[in-house]
Design a protein around this motif. Structure first.
Motif, PDB file in Angstrom:
ATOM      1  N   PHE A 177       2.266  -0.060 -12.259  1.00 54.66           N
ATOM      2  CA  PHE A 177       3.105   1.122 -12.396  1.00 54.66           C
ATOM      3  C   PHE A 177       3.543   1.236 -13.857  1.00 54.66           C
ATOM      4  O   PHE A 177       4.219   0.355 -14.383  1.00 54.66           O
ATOM      5  CB  PHE A 177       4.326   1.032 -11.479  1.00 54.66           C
ATOM      6  N   LEU A 178       3.121   2.328 -14.491  1.00 58.37           N
ATOM      7  CA  LEU A 178       3.453   2.582 -15.887  1.00 58.37           C
ATOM      8  C   LEU A 178       4.565   3.611 -15.970  1.00 58.37           C
ATOM      9  O   LEU A 178       4.419   4.726 -15.474  1.00 58.37           O
ATOM     10  CB  LEU A 178       2.228   3.103 -16.638  1.00 58.37           C
ATOM     11  N   GLU A 179       5.673   3.242 -16.586  1.00 60.76           N
ATOM     12  CA  GLU A 179       6.780   4.181 -16.744  1.00 60.76           C
ATOM     13  C   GLU A 179       6.621   4.969 -18.045  1.00 60.76           C
ATOM     14  O   GLU A 179       6.422   4.393 -19.121  1.00 60.76           O
ATOM     15  CB  GLU A 179       8.118   3.454 -16.745  1.00 60.76           C
TER      16      GLU A 179
ATOM     17  N   GLY B 105      -2.284  -8.798  -3.957  1.00 57.75           N
ATOM     18  CA  GLY B 105      -1.686  -9.088  -5.245  1.00 57.75           C
ATOM     19  C   GLY B 105      -0.393  -8.328  -5.467  1.00 57.75           C
ATOM     20  O   GLY B 105      -0.162  -7.271  -4.872  1.00 57.75           O
ATOM     21  N   GLU B 106       0.422  -8.851  -6.338  1.00 59.06           N
ATOM     22  CA  GLU B 106       1.707  -8.217  -6.624  1.00 59.06           C
ATOM     23  C   GLU B 106       1.512  -6.979  -7.495  1.00 59.06           C
ATOM     24  O   GLU B 106       0.574  -6.877  -8.266  1.00 59.06           O
ATOM     25  CB  GLU B 106       2.616  -9.199  -7.370  1.00 59.06           C
ATOM     26  N   ASP B 107       2.415  -6.041  -7.351  1.00 64.11           N
ATOM     27  CA  ASP B 107       2.441  -4.891  -8.244  1.00 64.11           C
ATOM     28  C   ASP B 107       3.030  -5.309  -9.588  1.00 64.11           C
ATOM     29  O   ASP B 107       3.888  -6.193  -9.654  1.00 64.11           O
ATOM     30  CB  ASP B 107       3.279  -3.757  -7.651  1.00 64.11           C
ATOM     31  N   SER B 108       2.561  -4.696 -10.656  1.00 65.98           N
ATOM     32  CA  SER B 108       3.057  -4.980 -12.005  1.00 65.98           C
ATOM     33  C   SER B 108       3.764  -3.759 -12.570  1.00 65.98           C
ATOM     34  O   SER B 108       3.476  -2.626 -12.177  1.00 65.98           O
ATOM     35  CB  SER B 108       1.894  -5.386 -12.928  1.00 65.98           C
ATOM     36  N   GLN B 109       4.675  -4.015 -13.502  1.00 66.58           N
ATOM     37  CA  GLN B 109       5.434  -2.954 -14.155  1.00 66.58           C
ATOM     38  C   GLN B 109       5.198  -3.017 -15.662  1.00 66.58           C
ATOM     39  O   GLN B 109       5.148  -4.090 -16.249  1.00 66.58           O
ATOM     40  CB  GLN B 109       6.938  -3.120 -13.884  1.00 66.58           C
ATOM     41  N   ALA B 110       5.040  -1.855 -16.279  1.00 64.38           N
ATOM     42  CA  ALA B 110       4.933  -1.769 -17.736  1.00 64.38           C
ATOM     43  C   ALA B 110       5.385  -0.366 -18.148  1.00 64.38           C
ATOM     44  O   ALA B 110       5.692   0.469 -17.292  1.00 64.38           O
ATOM     45  CB  ALA B 110       3.502  -2.043 -18.201  1.00 64.38           C
TER      46      ALA B 110
ATOM     47  N   THR C 292       6.941  13.545 -16.984  1.00 64.37           N
ATOM     48  CA  THR C 292       8.288  13.567 -17.543  1.00 64.37           C
ATOM     49  C   THR C 292       8.757  12.151 -17.828  1.00 64.37           C
ATOM     50  O   THR C 292       8.215  11.176 -17.287  1.00 64.37           O
ATOM     51  CB  THR C 292       9.279  14.248 -16.578  1.00 64.37           C
ATOM     52  N   ALA C 293       9.766  12.021 -18.685  1.00 62.85           N
ATOM     53  CA  ALA C 293      10.312  10.708 -19.032  1.00 62.85           C
ATOM     54  C   ALA C 293      10.870  10.028 -17.785  1.00 62.85           C
ATOM     55  O   ALA C 293      11.571  10.652 -16.993  1.00 62.85           O
ATOM     56  CB  ALA C 293      11.403  10.866 -20.093  1.00 62.85           C
ATOM     57  N   GLY C 294      10.540   8.758 -17.613  1.00 56.53           N
ATOM     58  CA  GLY C 294      10.987   8.013 -16.444  1.00 56.53           C
ATOM     59  C   GLY C 294      10.020   8.064 -15.286  1.00 56.53           C
ATOM     60  O   GLY C 294      10.129   7.257 -14.356  1.00 56.53           O
ATOM     61  N   GLN C 295       9.079   8.993 -15.316  1.00 55.49           N
ATOM     62  CA  GLN C 295       8.086   9.081 -14.240  1.00 55.49           C
ATOM     63  C   GLN C 295       7.160   7.878 -14.304  1.00 55.49           C
ATOM     64  O   GLN C 295       6.860   7.355 -15.370  1.00 55.49           O
ATOM     65  CB  GLN C 295       7.282  10.376 -14.383  1.00 55.49           C
ATOM     66  N   GLN C 296       6.692   7.424 -13.156  1.00 57.66           N
ATOM     67  CA  GLN C 296       5.797   6.280 -13.101  1.00 57.66           C
ATOM     68  C   GLN C 296       4.395   6.727 -12.700  1.00 57.66           C
ATOM     69  O   GLN C 296       4.213   7.476 -11.744  1.00 57.66           O
ATOM     70  CB  GLN C 296       6.311   5.231 -12.120  1.00 57.66           C
ATOM     71  N   LEU C 297       3.411   6.241 -13.458  1.00 65.72           N
ATOM     72  CA  LEU C 297       2.012   6.459 -13.117  1.00 65.72           C
ATOM     73  C   LEU C 297       1.497   5.239 -12.375  1.00 65.72           C
ATOM     74  O   LEU C 297       1.693   4.107 -12.829  1.00 65.72           O
ATOM     75  CB  LEU C 297       1.174   6.685 -14.377  1.00 65.72           C
TER      76      LEU C 297
END
Length: 311
Positions: free
Chosen positions: A197-199, A122-127, A173-178
């Protein structure tokens, strides 16, 4: 079917690289995120950006989209102003769904029809997720709701809502992705799901400014505290601390509290520092007694704050 220009939505050229597309998306999604944006169309704009990025960040979807765009440039219009896809666009799925389908759904279905017989991760998602500065100091658990387009067993697009409990680790930190393993788009043919990936974004706070792991806090002080010095109690993101104000301090003076910034998140980095920016706050002259004290100071101190300017 109305054609949507995803390149224009992200403000990039059709020849944009993957990195350029990602950077443009991140910049715009920060600007229009409903938690921080004051734009009246923030929700709709964020949805449009997510839709565009979901297509252009995926090589197969982007190729299918570019194929559709090529046909559009070569006369793919109907007399009523609509858009006629390439002849094989509807292969293996229902093209007569009318208003029940939209451009995004048809694009997914077109790609999905090609994938049905393939085993593919499956594709990775961004939020993105907004947290308070205190969360970065102490860690937290936050609940998020995601509306994610998925393909069903007939390669039709369905939107499912998912609720996830997300653990915010200390020191983010701000901009870091979980990275949330397996919480992205589902795989096909029994393959594993992608990742989510949660920014990290910090909620706006008038008292703090963050630069990397360093935190800047504006601290009001009374005129006598600034002039005479002494200890004051200061609330900080990690709790209340006692701070010594040096005598003859002025507005803008910076006091550094080493290691009191955002904590380290691992052995490879150090905690940031907390900088206290002193700001002299004047008591209001809203009573007879207060005005009399100000008048006494004016007479006895003979203070001219404009002397250095030649005033």
């Amino acid at each position: 079917m109305e054609y949507k220009d995803y390149y224009a939505a992200l403000g990039v050229a059709k020849t944009a690289s993957d990195d350029e597309i990602k950077q443009a998306y991140r910049k715009l999604v920060r600007k229009y995120h409903p938690d921080v944006s004051k734009e009246p169309n923030a929700d709709a704009k964020t949805k449009e950006l997510n839709e565009a990025y979901a297509v252009l960040s995926d090589a197969e979807k982007r190729a299918a989209y570019d194929e559709l765009g090529h046909a559009r440039q070569h006369g793919g219009f109907q007399s009523g102003g609509g858009f006629r896809p390439p002849p094989d666009w509807g292969a293996d799925f229902d093209t007569n769904a009318g208003n029940d389908r939209d451009f995004f759904a048809d694009l997914f279905a077109h790609v999905g029809a090609r994938r049905r017989s393939m085993r593919m991760r499956g594709e990775d998602s961004q939020a993105s997720i907004s947290i308070s500065l205190r969360d970065a100091y102490q860690g937290a658990t936050r609940t998020i709701n995601l509306r994610i387009p998925e393909l069903d067993e007939r390669a039709r697009v369905v939107t499912r809502e998912r609720t996830l409990d997300v653990r915010i680790p200390v020191g983010v930190t701000a901009g870091q992705q979980l990275r949330l393993s397996g919480q992205g788009q589902p795989g096909t043919g029994g393959a594993e799901a992608g990742d989510l990936f949660l920014e990290i974004q910090f909620e706006s706070d008038p008292h703090y400014r963050v630069e990397g792991r360093d935190v800047y806090e504006t601290v009001p002080v009374a005129p006598w505290e600034a002039a005479l010095g002494g200890e004051i109690d200061v609330p900080t993101p990690s709790g209340k601390v006692k701070v010594t104000v040096p005598p003859q301090s002025k507005s803008g003076r910076k006091l550094r509290l080493k290691g009191r910034g955002i904590p380290a998140s691992g052995p490879s980095n150090a905690a940031g520092d907390l900088y206290l920016l002193l700001e002299v706050a004047l008591p209001p002259a809203d009573t007879e007694r207060a005005r009399a004290l100000y008048q006494q100071m004016a007479r006895e101190l003979a203070f001219n704050p404009r002397a250095a300017l030649g005033g």
